[in-house]
Structure formats: structure tokens, C-alpha cells
Write a protein that holds these residues in place. Structure first.
Motif, PDB file in Angstrom:
ATOM      1  N   MET A  21      33.279  -7.670  11.739  1.00  0.00           N
ATOM      2  CA  MET A  21      32.175  -8.522  11.898  1.00  0.00           C
ATOM      3  C   MET A  21      31.590  -8.184  13.160  1.00  0.00           C
ATOM      4  SD  MET A  21      33.873 -12.028  10.577  1.00  0.00           S
ATOM      5  CE  MET A  21      32.431 -12.986  11.452  1.00  0.00           C
ATOM      6  N   PHE A  22      32.640  -7.596  14.336  1.00  0.00           N
ATOM      7  CA  PHE A  22      32.034  -7.398  15.307  1.00  0.00           C
ATOM      8  C   PHE A  22      31.099  -6.265  15.640  1.00  0.00           C
ATOM      9  CE2 PHE A  22      32.920  -5.127  19.950  1.00  0.00           C
ATOM     10  CZ  PHE A  22      32.130  -6.136  20.599  1.00  0.00           C
ATOM     11  N   LYS A  23      31.635  -5.312  14.727  1.00  0.00           N
ATOM     12  CA  LYS A  23      30.563  -4.017  14.717  1.00  0.00           C
ATOM     13  C   LYS A  23      29.235  -4.355  13.956  1.00  0.00           C
ATOM     14  CE  LYS A  23      32.334   0.483  14.143  1.00  0.00           C
ATOM     15  NZ  LYS A  23      32.965   1.604  13.216  1.00  0.00           N
ATOM     16  N   SER A  24      29.337  -4.860  12.977  1.00  0.00           N
ATOM     17  CA  SER A  24      28.263  -5.301  12.330  1.00  0.00           C
ATOM     18  C   SER A  24      27.079  -6.152  13.110  1.00  0.00           C
ATOM     19  CB  SER A  24      28.714  -6.341  10.984  1.00  0.00           C
ATOM     20  OG  SER A  24      27.483  -6.476  10.458  1.00  0.00           O
ATOM     21  N   GLY A  25      27.684  -7.074  13.947  1.00  0.00           N
ATOM     22  CA  GLY A  25      26.975  -8.122  14.784  1.00  0.00           C
ATOM     23  C   GLY A  25      26.440  -7.102  15.886  1.00  0.00           C
ATOM     24  N   LEU A  26      26.863  -6.189  16.367  1.00  0.00           N
ATOM     25  CA  LEU A  26      26.306  -5.186  17.445  1.00  0.00           C
ATOM     26  C   LEU A  26      25.314  -4.278  16.668  1.00  0.00           C
ATOM     27  CD1 LEU A  26      29.693  -4.000  19.056  1.00  0.00           C
ATOM     28  CD2 LEU A  26      27.916  -5.571  20.170  1.00  0.00           C
ATOM     29  N   ALA A  27      25.359  -3.932  15.640  1.00  0.00           N
ATOM     30  CA  ALA A  27      24.338  -2.947  14.863  1.00  0.00           C
ATOM     31  C   ALA A  27      23.113  -3.827  14.668  1.00  0.00           C
ATOM     32  CB  ALA A  27      24.955  -2.658  13.572  1.00  0.00           C
ATOM     33  N   ARG A  28      23.373  -5.062  14.645  1.00  0.00           N
ATOM     34  CA  ARG A  28      22.026  -6.055  14.186  1.00  0.00           C
ATOM     35  C   ARG A  28      21.478  -6.579  15.477  1.00  0.00           C
ATOM     36  NH1 ARG A  28      25.688  -8.300  10.651  1.00  0.00           N
ATOM     37  NH2 ARG A  28      25.292 -10.477  11.624  1.00  0.00           N
TER      38      ARG A  28
END
Length: 93
Positions: free
Chosen positions: A1-8
Motif C-alpha cells: 500500500m505504501f509503495k502504491s501510494g507513493l506512486a500516485r
């Protein structure tokens, strides 16, 4: 989730983090370097640590890169009241 949030996200608010956790730094660096136009980053800490160079290194920003002030703001007075600072005004779109 952290990685996905950073990407967006194009604005990253980091409060109270020491930049000493290698796995977290790796995720920050990977996501940050994937952006062509770098996200706006506000780091809120209390006191002189971590230094700007330590924060830059966590994001993969090196000595040959341009000044990080274009994307990185650091507020060293703690989280209490940060919303009333110039750092916050420049950070919030």
C-alpha cells in the motif's frame, strides 16, 4: 500500500521520520526516482537531525543533482503548528 501510494501522490508529507530505515528509504528512493517531475516533499522534524544531505540521499539525490530546494522543504520545529508555517503554505497545492 505504501509503495502504491507513493506512486500516485505528487505531494509527500513526512513527519517524524529519521531516514535510518533502509527498507523504507529504498521504497522512497525507488518511487521518487520513477517520477519524471519530482513530487513536492515536506519533511517535518524537530531539531537539526536528519541533515538535508541525509534526506537527499534517502531519495537518491546526489551531489551532481541540482539544488533539492525545488522539491524538498524541511521544517525543523516539529509537527505542532506546522500548518501555520510558510513551509506548509508552499507545500499545500
Amino acid at each position: 500500500m505504501f509503495k502504491s501510494g507513493l506512486a500516485r501522490a505528487d505531494h509527500w508529507l513526512i513527519i517524524g521520520y529519521s531516514f535510518k530505515d533502509a527498507p523504507v528509504n529504498n521504497m522512497l528512493r525507488e518511487a521518487f526516482l520513477d517520477y519524471e517531475e519530482k513530487p513536492s516533499v515536506l519533511v517535518v522534524t524537530y531539531g537539526p537531525s536528519p541533515r538535508r544531505a541525509e534526506i537527499e540521499r534517502a531519495f537518491g539525490w546526489g551531489a551532481d543533482d541540482p539544488d533539492s530546494r525545488a522539491w524538498l522543504s524541511i521544517n525543523r520545529r516539529g509537527a505542532n503548528g506546522v500548518q501555520d508555517t510558510n513551509h506548509w503554505e508552499r507545500f499545500v497545492p
